[in-house]
Design a protein around this motif. Structure first.
Motif, mmCIF file in Angstrom:
data_model
loop_
_atom_site.group_PDB
_atom_site.id
_atom_site.type_symbol
_atom_site.label_atom_id
_atom_site.label_comp_id
_atom_site.label_asym_id
_atom_site.label_seq_id
_atom_site.Cartn_x
_atom_site.Cartn_y
_atom_site.Cartn_z
ATOM 1 N N ALA A 110 -14.249 -29.629 -8.993
ATOM 2 C CA ALA A 110 -14.289 -29.213 -10.402
ATOM 3 C C ALA A 110 -13.149 -29.893 -11.165
ATOM 4 O O ALA A 110 -12.126 -30.256 -10.578
ATOM 5 C CB ALA A 110 -14.166 -27.699 -10.502
ATOM 6 N N PRO A 111 -13.302 -30.042 -12.489
ATOM 7 C CA PRO A 111 -12.282 -30.750 -13.273
ATOM 8 C C PRO A 111 -10.880 -30.156 -13.173
ATOM 9 O O PRO A 111 -9.894 -30.885 -13.286
ATOM 10 C CB PRO A 111 -12.827 -30.646 -14.703
ATOM 11 N N ASP A 112 -10.768 -28.837 -12.953
ATOM 12 C CA ASP A 112 -9.449 -28.204 -12.871
ATOM 13 C C ASP A 112 -8.930 -28.095 -11.441
ATOM 14 O O ASP A 112 -7.865 -27.519 -11.215
ATOM 15 C CB ASP A 112 -9.495 -26.801 -13.496
ATOM 16 N N ASP A 113 -9.649 -28.625 -10.476
ATOM 17 C CA ASP A 113 -9.253 -28.494 -9.075
ATOM 18 C C ASP A 113 -8.066 -29.382 -8.709
ATOM 19 O O ASP A 113 -7.877 -30.461 -9.269
ATOM 20 C CB ASP A 113 -10.414 -28.869 -8.150
ATOM 21 N N VAL A 114 -7.312 -28.914 -7.714
ATOM 22 C CA VAL A 114 -6.315 -29.730 -7.038
ATOM 23 C C VAL A 114 -6.944 -30.165 -5.716
ATOM 24 O O VAL A 114 -7.388 -29.326 -4.926
ATOM 25 C CB VAL A 114 -5.018 -28.945 -6.776
ATOM 26 N N LEU A 115 -7.007 -31.466 -5.483
ATOM 27 C CA LEU A 115 -7.595 -32.025 -4.275
ATOM 28 C C LEU A 115 -6.490 -32.432 -3.311
ATOM 29 O O LEU A 115 -5.627 -33.240 -3.651
ATOM 30 C CB LEU A 115 -8.457 -33.244 -4.612
ATOM 31 N N GLY A 116 -6.489 -31.860 -2.112
ATOM 32 C CA GLY A 116 -5.527 -32.232 -1.091
ATOM 33 C C GLY A 116 -6.198 -33.038 0.008
ATOM 34 O O GLY A 116 -7.373 -32.830 0.303
ATOM 35 N N PHE A 117 -5.471 -33.978 0.598
ATOM 36 C CA PHE A 117 -6.061 -34.805 1.653
ATOM 37 C C PHE A 117 -5.028 -35.115 2.725
ATOM 38 O O PHE A 117 -3.829 -35.160 2.462
ATOM 39 C CB PHE A 117 -6.595 -36.124 1.079
ATOM 40 N N THR A 118 -5.503 -35.283 3.954
ATOM 41 C CA THR A 118 -4.682 -35.852 5.012
ATOM 42 C C THR A 118 -5.077 -37.318 5.146
ATOM 43 O O THR A 118 -6.191 -37.693 4.793
ATOM 44 C CB THR A 118 -4.915 -35.142 6.358
ATOM 45 N N TRP A 119 -4.179 -38.139 5.633
ATOM 46 C CA TRP A 119 -4.475 -39.569 5.699
ATOM 47 C C TRP A 119 -5.262 -39.925 6.963
ATOM 48 O O TRP A 119 -5.253 -39.190 7.943
ATOM 49 C CB TRP A 119 -3.205 -40.397 5.606
ATOM 50 N N GLY A 120 -5.930 -41.059 6.918
ATOM 51 C CA GLY A 120 -6.716 -41.533 8.049
ATOM 52 C C GLY A 120 -7.824 -42.455 7.584
ATOM 53 O O GLY A 120 -8.135 -42.517 6.388
ATOM 54 N N PRO A 121 -8.454 -43.193 8.488
ATOM 55 C CA PRO A 121 -9.498 -44.147 8.105
ATOM 56 C C PRO A 121 -10.731 -43.486 7.490
ATOM 57 O O PRO A 121 -11.382 -44.068 6.634
ATOM 58 C CB PRO A 121 -9.843 -44.854 9.414
ATOM 59 N N GLU A 122 -11.053 -42.246 7.917
ATOM 60 C CA GLU A 122 -12.206 -41.563 7.324
ATOM 61 C C GLU A 122 -11.981 -41.302 5.843
ATOM 62 O O GLU A 122 -12.868 -41.508 5.011
ATOM 63 C CB GLU A 122 -12.460 -40.229 8.045
ATOM 64 N N GLN A 123 -10.763 -40.856 5.509
ATOM 65 C CA GLN A 123 -10.465 -40.555 4.113
ATOM 66 C C GLN A 123 -10.445 -41.820 3.258
ATOM 67 O O GLN A 123 -10.862 -41.791 2.095
ATOM 68 C CB GLN A 123 -9.127 -39.819 4.011
ATOM 69 N N VAL A 124 -9.961 -42.909 3.836
ATOM 70 C CA VAL A 124 -10.008 -44.192 3.120
ATOM 71 C C VAL A 124 -11.461 -44.567 2.830
ATOM 72 O O VAL A 124 -11.794 -45.037 1.737
ATOM 73 C CB VAL A 124 -9.310 -45.299 3.935
ATOM 74 N N ALA A 125 -12.346 -44.360 3.803
ATOM 75 C CA ALA A 125 -13.763 -44.659 3.615
ATOM 76 C C ALA A 125 -14.369 -43.798 2.512
ATOM 77 O O ALA A 125 -15.222 -44.255 1.741
ATOM 78 C CB ALA A 125 -14.528 -44.450 4.920
ATOM 79 N N VAL A 126 -13.927 -42.542 2.420
ATOM 80 C CA VAL A 126 -14.448 -41.640 1.384
ATOM 81 C C VAL A 126 -14.066 -42.134 -0.006
ATOM 82 O O VAL A 126 -14.921 -42.280 -0.886
ATOM 83 C CB VAL A 126 -13.928 -40.200 1.593
ATOM 84 N N VAL A 127 -12.788 -42.382 -0.228
ATOM 85 C CA VAL A 127 -12.357 -42.764 -1.574
ATOM 86 C C VAL A 127 -12.867 -44.152 -1.946
ATOM 87 O O VAL A 127 -13.066 -44.448 -3.125
ATOM 88 C CB VAL A 127 -10.821 -42.683 -1.721
ATOM 89 N N THR A 128 -13.087 -44.996 -0.944
ATOM 90 C CA THR A 128 -13.682 -46.308 -1.220
ATOM 91 C C THR A 128 -15.083 -46.149 -1.779
ATOM 92 O O THR A 128 -15.526 -46.922 -2.637
ATOM 93 C CB THR A 128 -13.722 -47.163 0.061
#
Length: 315
Positions: A110-128
């Motif tokens: 949602a537009p007001d959400d805070v998005l947290g992430f841990t690092w790793g190749p899967e997360q890089v693939a997601v944001v790509t």
């Protein structure tokens, strides 16, 4: 019953709305709705969802539904075959689950959400795989430290910068290593910037993460965060996986080890309490860790490959 059958035929086969069914039969709209419901309740209506033969290798609705029921998930998304055993853990290898997780993230954030992430190749693939202009959020925050003396690239800077750009969000970096000695961790937590970042991560509205195996086929070992002695100790204590450098057992409970005191990351308890958590998993090496995380309710949503899904359902 005749009227109920007629109402169901008009509604399901002819595509009329309930208001149009009511006008056609000369009854009120609520009566039309009750007639349709009565027809369904009495077995006059059968609804069948059919996957076209050409898409059976791409759509896995049965497995998704069973995963949701088995593990109490909000949503499960199953993709094609996963990362090959022994394949290098690079973002390109996770492109399939990355695209699926990106689509899920766009629907759930949602537009007001805070998005947290841990690092790793899967997360890089997601944001790509994220497309600009489709979704937005307020803030993106790093959930675990990433600084290392090795040359290993965690992808943190890329994830933060791309999320800030694509999701039009403010980014918060965690300027700390993943592990430090306990006294240093206490000192770092008294640092206002680090403590504010960890607090923001703990209260994130949506968390995106992968799991790591307790083996040499993990990003923590590859990045020189762990050595063989540490891995042997973790195995002896019953650890099966980790999220953000924090290890858990087969039931998803934290494993009491010195690493728990040395980790600079959001605790597993905060991940469990988050209402929207997305776990991404692909590859046989992560099956056991994924099962432990699901048993421990560390994820509300799961994106995995079909091989992982079938393995989970066979346990």
């Amino acid at each position: 019953m005749r009227l109920a059958l007629r109402a169901a035929t008009l509604y399901y086969l002819d595509g009329l709305t309930q208001a149009e069914v009511a006008a056609r039969l000369g009854v009120s709209r609520p009566t039309a709705g009750r007639l349709v419901a009565r027809a369904k309740a009495n077995g006059l209506v059968r609804i069948e969802v059919v996957v076209p033969p050409t898409l059976r290798d791409d759509l896995h609705a049965d497995e998704e539904r069973e995963l949701e029921e088995r593990f109490g998930l909000t949503e499960a998304v199953v993709t094609g075959h996963g990362v090959d055993v022994g394949a290098p853990g690079r973002p390109a290898a996770f492109a399939s689950v990355g695209r699926a997780a990106a689509a899920l993230l766009v629907r759930r954030i949602a537009p007001d959400d805070v998005l947290g992430f841990t690092w790793g190749p899967e997360q890089v693939a997601v944001v790509t795989a994220l497309a600009p202009g489709v979704a937005s959020c307020r803030t993106v925050v790093q959930l675990d430290g990433a600084m290392s003396t090795s040359v290993y690239q965690t992808g943190v800077e890329y994830i933060l910068d791309r999320c800030a750009d694509v999701l039009r969000a403010k980014s918060i970096r965690l300027p700390a290593p993943l592990y430090a000695d306990p006294s240093t961790v206490v000192s770092m937590r008294s640092d206002s910037l680090i403590s504010r970042t960890l607090e923001a991560g703990s209260r994130a509205d949506l968390m995106l993460f992968g799991v790591g195996a307790v083996s040499t086929s993990t990003t923590l070992f590859e990045g020189s965060y762990l050595d063989l002695t540490m891995l042997d100790e973790l195995v002896s204590l019953g650890a099966v996986g980790e999220i953000g450098g924090r290890f858990f057992d087969a039931q998803g409970e934290p494993v009491a080890t010195e690493l728990q005191q040395r980790a600079v990351s959001v605790p597993l308890e905060d991940i469990r309490d988050c209402a929207k958590t997305i776990l991404i998993s692909s590859g046989q090496a992560k099956h056991i860790a994924t099962l432990g995380a699901l048993r421990g309710r560390l994820a509300r949503m799961l994106v995995c490959d079909i091989d992982c899904a079938r393995w989970l359902l066979a346990q």
